[in-house]
Design an enzyme around this catalytic site. Structure first.
Site, short mmCIF file in Angstrom:
data_model
loop_
_atom_site.label_atom_id
_atom_site.label_comp_id
_atom_site.label_asym_id
_atom_site.label_seq_id
_atom_site.Cartn_x
_atom_site.Cartn_y
_atom_site.Cartn_z
N ASN A 87 0.80 -1.22 0.00
CA ASN A 87 0.00 0.00 0.00
C ASN A 87 0.84 1.28 0.00
O ASN A 87 0.42 2.29 -0.54
CB ASN A 87 -0.93 -0.04 1.23
N TYR A 153 3.67 9.03 -11.60
CA TYR A 153 2.79 8.23 -10.74
C TYR A 153 2.01 7.19 -11.56
O TYR A 153 1.96 6.01 -11.20
CB TYR A 153 1.84 9.19 -10.01
#
Ligand code: NDP
Length: 241
Positions: A87, A153
């Site tokens: 995560n 990203y």
């Protein structure tokens, strides 16, 4: 039977919600953080209040040697993980012409290399334990559709989808499932600077999602009912795509 799960970046945000939801489902949790030990300690106490075990692991996922040492030490002392949730992640947004090499490298090192640094030392112990397992990787709507100002990203989040699908093929016969969860816009520190009025029209549900709404899906993927779901990318995005 005790089942231990490592949730990276569980000191806050989506990772924290996942750690708490998995604890409610009966898992013991390695609460992982990079800088904010105090926040991680609070999460660990909340997990213990739910009647499960929690312990802290602090390392930078981009630091391969540090990650491997911390994970190997934990596994040697306490046994293999049943599952891992990758995560921990960052964004460093800029329009592409203004994106610096440092911003590119930092995001690749944390989001993509961090996945390798964490899962690589956990997989063989999981296989040797012969108890099956679960790996869930946080991708993003940006990795599926792209997003303005997020070339770095989006690249890492798309790469994680490829890595997940390939690892899922390698581990399926070991009863270890590997899936991506791709959130849309979720209300956490990460989206602090997002102007909701500017993006609301992109979200059919008309609101940001809550970390708990992502955590619910991860908990389902960790359940025995989800044993036949692997190599998938599942979105939680209020209908964005
Ligand atoms: P936050 O910024 O709220 O939390 C990030 C977590 O990751 C923190 O626990 C932080 O630890 C940890 N972390 C960051 N960098 C590192 C590092 N180098 N090494 C170790 N740990 C690190 O993020 P979110 O909860 O919003 O996001 C969680 C995941 O979900 C990320 O992968 C993100 O890309 C993804 N996602 C989020 C969306 C959103 O809208 N929020 C949308 C789509 C995907 P510490 O507190 O110690 O710094």
């Amino acid at each position: 039977m005790k089942r231990r799960v490592l949730v990276t970046g569980s000191s806050r945000g989506i990772g924290k919600a996942i750690a708490l939801e998995l604890a409610k489902s009966g898992f013991d949790i390695a609460v992982h953080f990079r800088s904010n030990r105090e926040a991680a300690e609070t999460v660990a106490r909340e997990i213990e209040a739910l009647g499960r075990s929690a312990w802290l692991l602090g390392f930078d996922v981009a630091d391969r040697a540090g990650a491997v040492a911390a994970i190997e030490q934990d596994i040697e002392a306490n046994g293999a993980y049943y599952g891992v949730v990758c995560n921990a992640g960052i964004h460093r947004d800029a329009a592409f012409p203004a994106l610096t090499g440092e911003e590119w490298d930092e995001v690749v090192n944390v989001n993509l290399n961090g996945f390798f640094n964490v899962t690589q030392p956990t997989v063989m112990p999981m296989v040797r334990a012969r108890k099956g397992g679960r790996i869930v990787v946080l991708s993003s709507v940006a990795g599926i559709m792209g997003n303005r100002g997020q070339v770095n990203y989006s690249a890492t989040k798309a790469a994680l989808i490829g890595a997940t699908k390939s690892l899922a093929i390698e581990l399926a016969s070991r009863q270890i499932t590997v899936n991506c969860v791709a959130p849309g816009v979720i209300e956490t520190d990460m989206v602090d600077d997002v102007e909701m009025d500017r993006i609301k029209h992109l979200i059919p549900a008309g609101r940001m999602g809550r970390a708990e709404e992502v955590a619910g899906l991860v908990a389902y993927l960790f359940s025995d009912s989800a044993a036949y779901i692997t190599r998938q990318v599942i979105s939680v995005n209020g209908g964005m795509a």
